[in-house]
Design a protein around this motif. Structure first.
Motif: not given
Length: 168
Positions: A48-49, A76-79, A84-86, A161-163
């Motif tokens: 997702x981000x 879809x990972x990192x839900x 963090x999205x508007x 940071x790498x992610x």
């Protein structure tokens, strides 16, 4: 003294290919680069981000999979980063996800780092009796997800940071 030579190998038989994912060599249009062969399903991982969703890459993989008749699952990972999205961007992501589910694709929304037991079971069940190709951009969480399925593989996972950047 240790030898630096590569071990010699012999091809004893060649099995027919049941599925092929390839791309055309940009310098020689008559030549194909084989990416993977003989898998039974394709698992496309996107985040997702960090890095953000890349719908075009998902669509390109879906086209390749359809051409080969492969079952395809979108993960879809990192839900946890979706918040963090508007709101308008969250709605767009929901609309795009609905398009894929309406087309008959299975879509899993999860966070490899914060997965519930039910989500982990649903994810690991995807791999039962399958030869799977797990693909997606760098930094989307492929290694973290593979570690959940088979921890003994121990895929290295880099720092945060790498992610954020992704890497090759």
């Amino acid at each position: 003294e240790e030898s630096t030579d590569l071990p010699a190998c012999v091809i004893e038989r060649r099995a027919p290919r049941s599925a092929v994912l390839s791309r055309v060599d940009p310098l020689n249009l008559q030549r194909q680069h084989l990416l993977a062969v003989n898998m039974t399903q394709l698992i496309i991982v996107a985040s997702y981000n960090f890095p953000k969703l890349r719908w075009g890459l998902i669509d390109r993989y879906l086209c390749l999979a359809e051409e080969e008749g492969l079952k395809t699952i979108l993960v879809l990972n990192k839900k946890d980063l979706l918040k963090n999205y508007a709101k308008p961007m969250q709605e767009k992501i929901a609309q795009m996800t609905k398009i894929y589910t309406d087309l008959g694709y299975e879509v899993l929304s999860l966070s490899a780092q914060k997965m519930t037991k039910a989500e982990k079971t649903a994810f690991t069940d995807l791999f039962k009796d399958q030869i799977s190709l797990v693909t997606g951009h760098s930094g989307v969480g492929k290694s973290s997800l593979v570690n959940l399925v088979q921890p003994e593989i121990v895929q290295d996972v880099e720092d945060e940071e790498i992610f954020r950047k992704g890497r090759h």
